[in-house]
Scaffold this motif. Structure first.
Motif, PDB file in Angstrom:
ATOM      1  N   THR A  11     -16.400 -48.472 -41.531  1.00  0.00           N
ATOM      2  CA  THR A  11     -15.265 -48.572 -40.635  1.00  0.00           C
ATOM      3  C   THR A  11     -14.168 -49.464 -41.639  1.00  0.00           C
ATOM      4  O   THR A  11     -13.095 -48.972 -41.810  1.00  0.00           O
ATOM      5  N   ALA A 118      -8.261 -49.284 -30.763  1.00  0.00           N
ATOM      6  CA  ALA A 118      -9.740 -49.709 -30.584  1.00  0.00           C
ATOM      7  C   ALA A 118      -9.994 -50.368 -29.236  1.00  0.00           C
ATOM      8  O   ALA A 118     -11.292 -50.261 -28.607  1.00  0.00           O
ATOM      9  N   MET A 121      -9.812 -46.650 -27.041  1.00  0.00           N
ATOM     10  CA  MET A 121     -10.049 -45.500 -27.804  1.00  0.00           C
ATOM     11  C   MET A 121     -11.471 -45.697 -28.664  1.00  0.00           C
ATOM     12  O   MET A 121     -11.951 -46.692 -28.860  1.00  0.00           O
ATOM     13  N   SER A 122     -12.135 -44.497 -29.014  1.00  0.00           N
ATOM     14  CA  SER A 122     -13.351 -44.856 -29.855  1.00  0.00           C
ATOM     15  C   SER A 122     -12.809 -44.974 -31.211  1.00  0.00           C
ATOM     16  O   SER A 122     -11.692 -44.911 -31.364  1.00  0.00           O
ATOM     17  N   ILE A 123     -13.666 -45.518 -32.091  1.00  0.00           N
ATOM     18  CA  ILE A 123     -13.457 -45.801 -33.389  1.00  0.00           C
ATOM     19  C   ILE A 123     -12.861 -44.538 -34.391  1.00  0.00           C
ATOM     20  O   ILE A 123     -11.866 -44.937 -34.856  1.00  0.00           O
ATOM     21  N   PRO A 124     -13.426 -43.675 -34.186  1.00  0.00           N
ATOM     22  CA  PRO A 124     -12.825 -42.325 -34.855  1.00  0.00           C
ATOM     23  C   PRO A 124     -11.343 -41.883 -34.617  1.00  0.00           C
ATOM     24  O   PRO A 124     -10.657 -41.680 -35.266  1.00  0.00           O
ATOM     25  N   ALA A 125     -11.151 -42.054 -33.388  1.00  0.00           N
ATOM     26  CA  ALA A 125      -9.808 -41.775 -32.663  1.00  0.00           C
ATOM     27  C   ALA A 125      -8.724 -43.018 -33.057  1.00  0.00           C
ATOM     28  O   ALA A 125      -7.793 -42.476 -33.540  1.00  0.00           O
ATOM     29  N   SER A 126      -9.300 -44.078 -33.349  1.00  0.00           N
ATOM     30  CA  SER A 126      -8.447 -45.303 -33.767  1.00  0.00           C
ATOM     31  C   SER A 126      -8.132 -44.946 -35.214  1.00  0.00           C
ATOM     32  O   SER A 126      -6.948 -45.253 -35.453  1.00  0.00           O
TER      33      SER A 126
END
Length: 221
Positions: A11, A118, A121-126
């Protein structure tokens, strides 16, 4: 604990990569555009405000009348930013310093977008939201404009991010910092005036809804 490290490392690595992309695109655009920028209309007024603040300590956009007459035609936030740059870099070389400062501020929108997203939202969406900010043509081009957009964006997003932190940690100090940032954003662009009240109203309503739901739900037997 060791199992979670690759996820965190990935990340951070991706965020740094997106940050580098954002900085590179903005720097390259400003570097190509800085010699062709023509100060006119709104930008000229902001520059005149900043110059008059430095030279005459007067908030005025007039440039053909000395001493200038004070007015309140524009918000004071961005002229104060220009005046600060003129104090640091001089009245002749201020333009490049203003634009490269906006490159830095616009690039900082990337991690702010990620950390703000974050919270809900989820980490991928952020990360996707941060990537969209990094490659946004509008945000890239406004870095080379002597206008309020870049400064207003960084102040507003910083205020929202700190506001989310204050809710997470129940911190009055962070809430106060958020209020100051919202105030600075308002001094840059008045359209943000009602946003803090809307945010607080939504949060209070949401918490009231959860409390009502908790007390009205049937207890398990």
């Amino acid at each position: 604990m060791r199992r979670h490290f690759p996820i965190k490392f990935t990340t951070v690595t991706l965020l740094c990569l997106v940050l580098l992309i954002a900085g590179f695109l903005r720097y390259q655009y400003v570097q190509q555009a800085v010699d062709d920028i023509h100060i006119a209309k709104d930008a000229e007024q902001y520059v005149n405000y900043g110059r008059n603040l430095v030279l005459y300590r007067t908030f005025s956009y007039q440039h053909d009348k000395l001493p200038p007459t004070p007015d309140s035609f524009r918000s004071p936030g961005y002229p104060l930013f220009i005046a600060m740059i003129m104090k640091i870099g001089g009245k002749l070389n201020y333009l490049k310093l203003v634009l490269y400062s906006q490159v830095f501020l616009s690039t900082a929108l990337v991690p702010l977008t990620f950390f703000t997203g974050a919270f809900f939202m989820s980490i991928p969406a952020s990360m996707l939201a941060a990537l969209l900010v990094a490659i946004s043509p509008h945000l890239i081009t406004t870095s080379a404009c002597v206008l309020t957009e870049t400064l207003f964006s960084i102040l507003l997003l910083s205020a929202i991010c700190v506001f989310q932190l204050s809710l997470k940690y129940f911190s009055i100090c962070l809430a106060g910092i958020s209020a100051v940032l919202f105030g600075w954003a308002f001094l840059t662009n008045e359209t943000v005036l009602f946003l803090p009240f809307i945010l607080v109203s939504v949060i209070l309503w949401f918490r009231y809804f959860l409390i009502c739901l908790l007390y009205t739900s049937p207890s398990p037997r």
